[in-house]
Design a protein around this motif. Structure first.
Motif, PDB file in Angstrom:
ATOM      1  N   GLN A 120      52.827  23.414  19.193  1.00 18.65           N
ATOM      2  CA  GLN A 120      53.876  22.491  18.763  1.00 18.65           C
ATOM      3  C   GLN A 120      55.083  22.557  19.702  1.00 18.65           C
ATOM      4  N   LEU A 121      55.431  23.749  20.162  1.00 16.02           N
ATOM      5  CA  LEU A 121      56.526  23.879  21.126  1.00 16.02           C
ATOM      6  C   LEU A 121      56.151  23.202  22.442  1.00 16.02           C
ATOM      7  N   PHE A 122      54.920  23.378  22.876  1.00 19.36           N
ATOM      8  CA  PHE A 122      54.458  22.739  24.107  1.00 19.36           C
ATOM      9  C   PHE A 122      54.574  21.223  24.008  1.00 19.36           C
ATOM     10  N   ALA A 123      54.264  20.672  22.834  1.00 18.72           N
ATOM     11  CA  ALA A 123      54.349  19.223  22.651  1.00 18.72           C
ATOM     12  C   ALA A 123      55.779  18.722  22.818  1.00 18.72           C
ATOM     13  N   ARG A 124      56.752  19.556  22.444  1.00 19.39           N
ATOM     14  CA  ARG A 124      58.166  19.176  22.591  1.00 19.39           C
ATOM     15  C   ARG A 124      58.684  19.425  24.002  1.00 19.39           C
ATOM     16  N   ASP A 125      58.241  20.553  24.588  1.00 17.56           N
ATOM     17  CA  ASP A 125      58.726  20.938  25.918  1.00 17.56           C
ATOM     18  C   ASP A 125      57.658  21.806  26.573  1.00 17.56           C
ATOM     19  N   PRO A 126      56.828  21.223  27.445  1.00 18.22           N
ATOM     20  CA  PRO A 126      55.719  21.986  28.023  1.00 18.22           C
ATOM     21  C   PRO A 126      56.148  23.272  28.729  1.00 18.22           C
ATOM     22  N   ASP A 127      57.236  23.234  29.477  1.00 20.60           N
ATOM     23  CA  ASP A 127      57.665  24.433  30.200  1.00 20.60           C
ATOM     24  C   ASP A 127      58.030  25.557  29.239  1.00 20.60           C
ATOM     25  N   LYS A 128      58.752  25.205  28.187  1.00 25.37           N
ATOM     26  CA  LYS A 128      59.131  26.227  27.210  1.00 25.37           C
ATOM     27  C   LYS A 128      57.913  26.714  26.428  1.00 25.37           C
ATOM     28  N   GLY A 129      56.981  25.805  26.154  1.00 21.88           N
ATOM     29  CA  GLY A 129      55.759  26.212  25.467  1.00 21.88           C
ATOM     30  C   GLY A 129      54.958  27.216  26.268  1.00 21.88           C
ATOM     31  N   LEU A 130      54.822  26.966  27.554  1.00 25.06           N
ATOM     32  CA  LEU A 130      54.093  27.892  28.419  1.00 25.06           C
ATOM     33  C   LEU A 130      54.804  29.231  28.513  1.00 25.06           C
ATOM     34  N   GLU A 131      56.126  29.191  28.682  1.00 33.42           N
ATOM     35  CA  GLU A 131      56.879  30.440  28.798  1.00 33.42           C
ATOM     36  C   GLU A 131      56.779  31.260  27.512  1.00 33.42           C
ATOM     37  N   ALA A 132      56.931  30.602  26.370  1.00 33.68           N
ATOM     38  CA  ALA A 132      56.872  31.318  25.099  1.00 33.68           C
ATOM     39  C   ALA A 132      55.491  31.920  24.874  1.00 33.68           C
ATOM     40  N   THR A 133      54.458  31.177  25.211  1.00 37.67           N
ATOM     41  CA  THR A 133      53.090  31.669  25.031  1.00 37.67           C
ATOM     42  C   THR A 133      52.844  32.888  25.900  1.00 37.67           C
ATOM     43  N   ARG A 134      53.298  32.832  27.137  1.00 36.98           N
ATOM     44  CA  ARG A 134      53.117  33.960  28.051  1.00 36.98           C
ATOM     45  C   ARG A 134      53.911  35.180  27.571  1.00 36.98           C
ATOM     46  N   LEU A 135      55.146  34.962  27.134  1.00 38.74           N
ATOM     47  CA  LEU A 135      55.971  36.067  26.631  1.00 38.74           C
ATOM     48  C   LEU A 135      55.347  36.706  25.398  1.00 38.74           C
ATOM     49  N   ASN A 136      54.862  35.884  24.485  1.00 35.07           N
ATOM     50  CA  ASN A 136      54.249  36.408  23.262  1.00 35.07           C
ATOM     51  C   ASN A 136      53.051  37.294  23.595  1.00 35.07           C
ATOM     52  N   ALA A 137      52.217  36.836  24.525  1.00 34.74           N
ATOM     53  CA  ALA A 137      51.047  37.620  24.914  1.00 34.74           C
ATOM     54  C   ALA A 137      51.458  38.909  25.626  1.00 34.74           C
ATOM     55  N   ARG A 138      52.516  38.826  26.437  1.00 36.58           N
ATOM     56  CA  ARG A 138      52.989  40.045  27.119  1.00 36.58           C
ATOM     57  C   ARG A 138      53.505  41.062  26.114  1.00 36.58           C
ATOM     58  N   LEU A 139      54.161  40.603  25.066  1.00 33.58           N
ATOM     59  CA  LEU A 139      54.647  41.511  24.029  1.00 33.58           C
ATOM     60  C   LEU A 139      53.490  42.116  23.232  1.00 33.58           C
ATOM     61  N   ASP A 194      63.976  38.792  22.674  1.00 31.09           N
ATOM     62  CA  ASP A 194      65.137  37.920  22.506  1.00 31.09           C
ATOM     63  C   ASP A 194      64.879  36.535  23.106  1.00 31.09           C
ATOM     64  N   ARG A 195      64.304  36.530  24.304  1.00 29.47           N
ATOM     65  CA  ARG A 195      64.027  35.254  24.950  1.00 29.47           C
ATOM     66  C   ARG A 195      62.992  34.455  24.155  1.00 29.47           C
ATOM     67  N   LEU A 196      61.963  35.132  23.663  1.00 24.62           N
ATOM     68  CA  LEU A 196      60.951  34.446  22.862  1.00 24.62           C
ATOM     69  C   LEU A 196      61.571  33.869  21.602  1.00 24.62           C
ATOM     70  N   GLY A 197      62.406  34.638  20.947  1.00 24.60           N
ATOM     71  CA  GLY A 197      63.058  34.138  19.742  1.00 24.60           C
ATOM     72  C   GLY A 197      63.911  32.918  20.022  1.00 24.60           C
ATOM     73  N   ASP A 198      64.600  32.920  21.137  1.00 21.62           N
ATOM     74  CA  ASP A 198      65.429  31.779  21.500  1.00 21.62           C
ATOM     75  C   ASP A 198      64.574  30.551  21.776  1.00 21.62           C
ATOM     76  N   LEU A 199      63.444  30.730  22.482  1.00 21.59           N
ATOM     77  CA  LEU A 199      62.558  29.586  22.753  1.00 21.59           C
ATOM     78  C   LEU A 199      61.988  29.009  21.477  1.00 21.59           C
ATOM     79  N   LEU A 200      61.553  29.874  20.558  1.00 20.45           N
ATOM     80  CA  LEU A 200      60.957  29.377  19.310  1.00 20.45           C
ATOM     81  C   LEU A 200      61.987  28.732  18.394  1.00 20.45           C
ATOM     82  N   ALA A 201      63.238  29.221  18.476  1.00 23.46           N
ATOM     83  CA  ALA A 201      64.256  28.675  17.587  1.00 23.46           C
ATOM     84  C   ALA A 201      64.861  27.382  18.111  1.00 23.46           C
ATOM     85  N   HIS A 202      64.910  27.250  19.442  1.00 19.46           N
ATOM     86  CA  HIS A 202      65.647  26.122  20.013  1.00 19.46           C
ATOM     87  C   HIS A 202      64.827  25.254  20.965  1.00 19.46           C
ATOM     88  N   GLY A 203      63.552  25.600  21.111  1.00 24.55           N
ATOM     89  CA  GLY A 203      62.720  24.850  22.057  1.00 24.55           C
ATOM     90  C   GLY A 203      62.429  23.442  21.595  1.00 24.55           C
TER      91      GLY A 203
END
Length: 339
Positions: free
Chosen positions: A92-111, A330-339
């Motif tokens: 759903q985040l990717f649908a709104r903003d592909p760059d943020k969706g990719l970044e959030a997905t990568r960060l989540n997996a890294r965590l 923190d960055r992941l939370g910001d992307l999910l909250a404001h992406g």
């Protein structure tokens, strides 16, 4: 222990090994192990368990797997670990903003990889590359990123990158696709009535694009257009023509859990049929002693092709890159909250 383990990944019954399990697993020498909620109590307990399991088989690199997807499929959670969101959130985040969706997905997996690595768990049964289909059973549901195979492919690659940056092997699943299933394969055998052309257009693209993954897990689903007589896990035709052929996957192919009710026959029959179909590894999860004995009795050592695939996976594994988990969170939370 031999240098050529049995081509099995086994579960255990509880948070510590019983005397029977200790003796049995030492003698059986399985390729690897898988952990579930019943095996989880605390970080120190899991660290001790993973060390014990590897010491039993005498292989410090024996894979230890877990299903840590996020959402409703996770084995680690509060109070000791973060509860990751389901894949749908990232779609759903990717649908709104592909760059943020990719970044959030990568960060989540890294965590996730950071959490697993600290426990001695080196393999996550993730990403789910099943393409969601309207009207299908919810067994996939929000575990899928999206209904668009291109989105699933992009976000699946981001998951792989995030896990690998943390030194964790990814497992793409459920090849050749579980998204059309109308029933839960834990309870029933799904039969998916679609043409190979439909699969090639919609279900296979993520698996084809990410076929360089080190591991893949099969789907317990019958595809009559390919093989009307056997589910993918037990079908040489599906493995050869679709998984190895159309998808081009040449990593280690493991079954989904052999104890699932989608499959018929004894554990001995299921095990032999899995190997005969071309699976490299058999997965048995429930830790039931009598079933484990049957599976081990029918198992084979990892063969030359499986050994080659495992050597390649090990050679490609990255050492965990340094990271600041708090900053990433923190960055992941910001992307999910404001992406």
């Amino acid at each position: 222990m031999s240098g050529n383990p049995l081509a099995l990944i086994l579960g255990i019954a509880g948070p510590t090994l019983t005397p029977w399990e200790t003796a049995f697993l030492r003698e059986a020498d399985p390729f690897g192990f898988i952990l579930f909620n019943r095996n989880v109590e605390s970080p120190a307990q899991i660290q001790a368990l993973t060390e014990t399991l590897r010491a039993l088989v005498g292989r410090p690199d024996a894979p230890i797997l877990i299903d840590q997807e996020g959402g409703r499929v996770r084995r680690l959670g509060p109070p000791f670990w973060r509860a990751p969101p389901p894949a749908e959130v990232f779609g759903q985040l990717f649908a709104r903003d592909p760059d943020k969706g990719l970044e959030a997905t990568r960060l989540n997996a890294r965590l996730i990889a950071h959490d697993l690595g600290a426990l001695g768990i080196d393999t996550d049964c993730l990403p789910v590359l099943d393409v969601r289909h309207p009207g299908a059973h919810d067994i996939v549901g929000d575990r899928a990123f999206a209904e668009d195979p291109a989105v699933v492919t992009a976000l699946g690659r981001a998951v792989i990158e995030g896990l690998q940056a943390g030194g964790v092997y990814p497992v793409i699943k459920h090849i050749p696709g579980h998204g059309r299933a109308q029933v839960d394969s834990h309870e029933h055998l799904p039969v998916v009535e679609c043409s190979l052309e439909q699969m090639e257009a919609h279900d296979l693209p993520p698996f084809r694009a990410l076929a360089d993954a080190p591991f893949a897990m099969t789907a317990h689903i019958v595809f009559p257009a390919i093989d009307p007589d056997a589910p993918a896990t037990l079908s040489a035709r599906v493995v050869e023509e679709v998984i190895r052929g159309a998808c081009g996957f040449d990593g280690l192919l493991m079954t989904d859990d052999l104890s699932m009710k989608a499959l018929k026959g004894s554990m001995v029959e299921r095990t032999r049929a899995s190997f005969d179909a071309g699976c490299d590894l058999v997965l048995h999860c429930n830790g039931v002693a009598s079933e484990m004995e049957a599976v081990v009795s029918a198992a084979r050592p990892l063969d030359a092709a499986g050994t080659r695939r495992w050597d390649r996976a090990r050679a490609g594994r990255l050492a965990p890159a340094p990271c600041d988990p708090a900053a990433l969170l923190d960055r992941l939370g910001d992307l999910l909250a404001h992406g």
